[in-house]
Design an enzyme around this catalytic site. Sequence first.
Site, PDB file in Angstrom:
ATOM      1  CG  HIS A 166       4.088   3.355   3.255  1.00  0.00           C
ATOM      2  ND1 HIS A 166       3.416   2.512   2.395  1.00  0.00           N
ATOM      3  CD2 HIS A 166       3.602   4.591   3.045  1.00  0.00           C
ATOM      4  CE1 HIS A 166       2.550   3.238   1.674  1.00  0.00           C
ATOM      5  NE2 HIS A 166       2.643   4.494   2.055  1.00  0.00           N
TER       6      HIS A 166
ATOM      7  CD  GLU B 240       4.233  11.644   1.762  1.00  0.00           C
ATOM      8  OE1 GLU B 240       5.028  12.252   1.027  1.00  0.00           O
ATOM      9  OE2 GLU B 240       4.027  10.421   1.695  1.00  0.00           O
TER      10      GLU B 240
ATOM     11  CG  ASN C 245      -2.335  10.190   4.731  1.00  0.00           C
ATOM     12  OD1 ASN C 245      -2.575   9.350   5.602  1.00  0.00           O
ATOM     13  ND2 ASN C 245      -1.850   9.878   3.544  1.00  0.00           N
TER      14      ASN C 245
ATOM     15  CG  ASP D 271       3.185  -0.695   1.978  1.00  0.00           C
ATOM     16  OD1 ASP D 271       3.695  -0.056   2.923  1.00  0.00           O
ATOM     17  OD2 ASP D 271       3.242  -0.290   0.796  1.00  0.00           O
TER      18      ASP D 271
ATOM     19  CD  GLU E 244      -0.450   6.473   1.700  1.00  0.00           C
ATOM     20  OE1 GLU E 244       0.714   6.175   1.336  1.00  0.00           O
ATOM     21  OE2 GLU E 244      -0.926   7.615   1.558  1.00  0.00           O
TER      22      GLU E 244
HETATM   23  C1  XIL Z   1       2.744   6.130  -4.480  1.00  0.00           C
HETATM   24  C2  XIL Z   1       2.097   5.207  -5.485  1.00  0.00           C
HETATM   25  O1  XIL Z   1       1.867   3.977  -4.857  1.00  0.00           O
HETATM   26  C3  XIL Z   1       2.968   5.023  -6.696  1.00  0.00           C
HETATM   27  O2  XIL Z   1       2.274   4.313  -7.705  1.00  0.00           O
HETATM   28  C4  XIL Z   1       3.392   6.390  -7.246  1.00  0.00           C
HETATM   29  O3  XIL Z   1       4.319   6.199  -8.289  1.00  0.00           O
HETATM   30  C5  XIL Z   1       4.005   7.224  -6.159  1.00  0.00           C
HETATM   31  O4  XIL Z   1       3.112   7.363  -5.078  1.00  0.00           O
HETATM   32  N1  XIL Z   1       2.735   8.085   0.228  1.00  0.00           N
HETATM   33  C6  XIL Z   1       1.563   8.439  -0.384  1.00  0.00           C
HETATM   34  C7  XIL Z   1       1.150   7.768  -1.639  1.00  0.00           C
HETATM   35  O5  XIL Z   1       0.815   9.253   0.178  1.00  0.00           O
HETATM   36  O6  XIL Z   1       0.447   8.618  -2.481  1.00  0.00           O
HETATM   37  C8  XIL Z   1       2.321   7.168  -2.350  1.00  0.00           C
HETATM   38  O7  XIL Z   1       1.828   6.415  -3.460  1.00  0.00           O
HETATM   39  C9  XIL Z   1       3.141   6.314  -1.425  1.00  0.00           C
HETATM   40  C10 XIL Z   1       3.682   7.148  -0.295  1.00  0.00           C
END
Ligand code: XIL
Length: 448
Positions: free
Chosen positions: A238, A160, A202, A267, A265
């Site tokens: 996401h 990020e 990422n 979802d 990641e």
């Molecule tokens: C999130 C986790 O799912 C949570 O449990 C934590 O509190 C915060 O981080 N992008 C990412 C992940 O790269 O590491 C994040 O994970 C979600 C967004």
Amino acid sequence: MSIPRKGRFALLSAAAVSVVAAASIAVIGSAEAASTLGASAAQTGRYFGVATSAFKFSDTPYMTIVNREFNSLVAENDMKWDATEPQQGRFTFTNGDRLVSHAQAHGMTVRGHTLLWHAQQPSWAQGLSGAALRNAAINHVTQVATHFRGKIHSWDVVNEAFADGGSGARRDSNLQRTGNDWIEAAFRAARAADPGAKLCYNDYNTDGINAKSTGIYNMVRDFKARGVPIDCVGLQSHLGTTLDSTYQQNIQRFADLGVDVQITELDVQQGSNQANIFASVTRACLAVARCTGITVWGVRDSDSWRTGQNPLLFDAGGNKKAAYTAVLNALNAGGPTTPTSPTPSTSNPPVPAGCSARVTLNSWTGGYTATVRVTAGSSPVNGWSVGVTVPSGGAVTNAWNATNTSTSGPVTFRNVSYNGSVAAGGFTEFGFQGTGTGPTANPTCTAG
Ligand code: XIL
């Protein structure tokens, strides 16, 4: 931290195309529809992973799903900077190690997440700046990647680092303020610490062709041009209730730069479109040969960080949702097998003794790392050796997941204790690092 809102095949040499095409036809033509996500993804050489946490390992219904469905794990939080270096120079790897052990015991690979990020930094790092922060950050990369050396399939080296919106520019952060070259410094340190891991950048809100993903695209292109070691791009994905129509095109353009792409990641917000979006993402990855795996960000809706959005494949009771079935069907529909071969690459057809080997090289001026995939033929393999010709002037300096006795000229790599057995049609991978130019001749593979 910020809250995210939400074909053509890779160019291969002619020889590799024919081998890969033949292999895909054989796999798809003969395979039964698999009944789990991991097994189905494996049919095209991909992984299907899940984010998990060591503290959930005692939850039996949860672990039943993890062990049944997935062949890759990533730590949802356990490998982040605040978790692994809570005090400067004092490292805690207990939970990360538990996750790795569990994966290894179950034949799963591990994604490493994440070495450097503006969020979830320990408070001591948040208080640093300038050279002190840069040095601490690079030391963190080196120490963590060294600790897990040889055990990580892919590292999210940097997470990020780009801004949202239309600028396509870097995000402001304490790390960014140490100098624009902080990202490449991190990648170089990670490569030196664990030459066998694929190194990924990422990010989120990169789920189509937009200003942010284009900023990242330009960075990756620049890194490849200048020899900064980068192997993959992670698209967090996401997602909300719609999917960008350029989702697959975006994956393809990164693949065309010569890096792998991973959906890291995934979802998707619950809604009437949830199953369709999950399936479309899966199909898009399968349509691009260099999209090598998908990870969902949690098991059950009740495990998700997106509280109330029910964005995962299993409901709170552990039941498969419509989205699960949609993903499994998309995986079972198949697609091009992932290449182990970005150029330059070599391949050879299966030999009678029952295995074949293909080499993927990551080269820089004066050196390279090689990843070798050993694939069993129609019978299981118990023990294997791979013969590689190292070009004159160069030498093998180290190897992982295999042993070698000589280091130059013809070099034979043999399996180690835990990877000699390969199921019929299955594969295992080992790697080595060398000086000079990497091997270009076809490797040989001998079973037994
Ligand atoms: C999130 C986790 O799912 C949570 O449990 C934590 O509190 C915060 O981080 N992008 C990412 C992940 O790269 O590491 C994040 O994970 C979600 C967004």
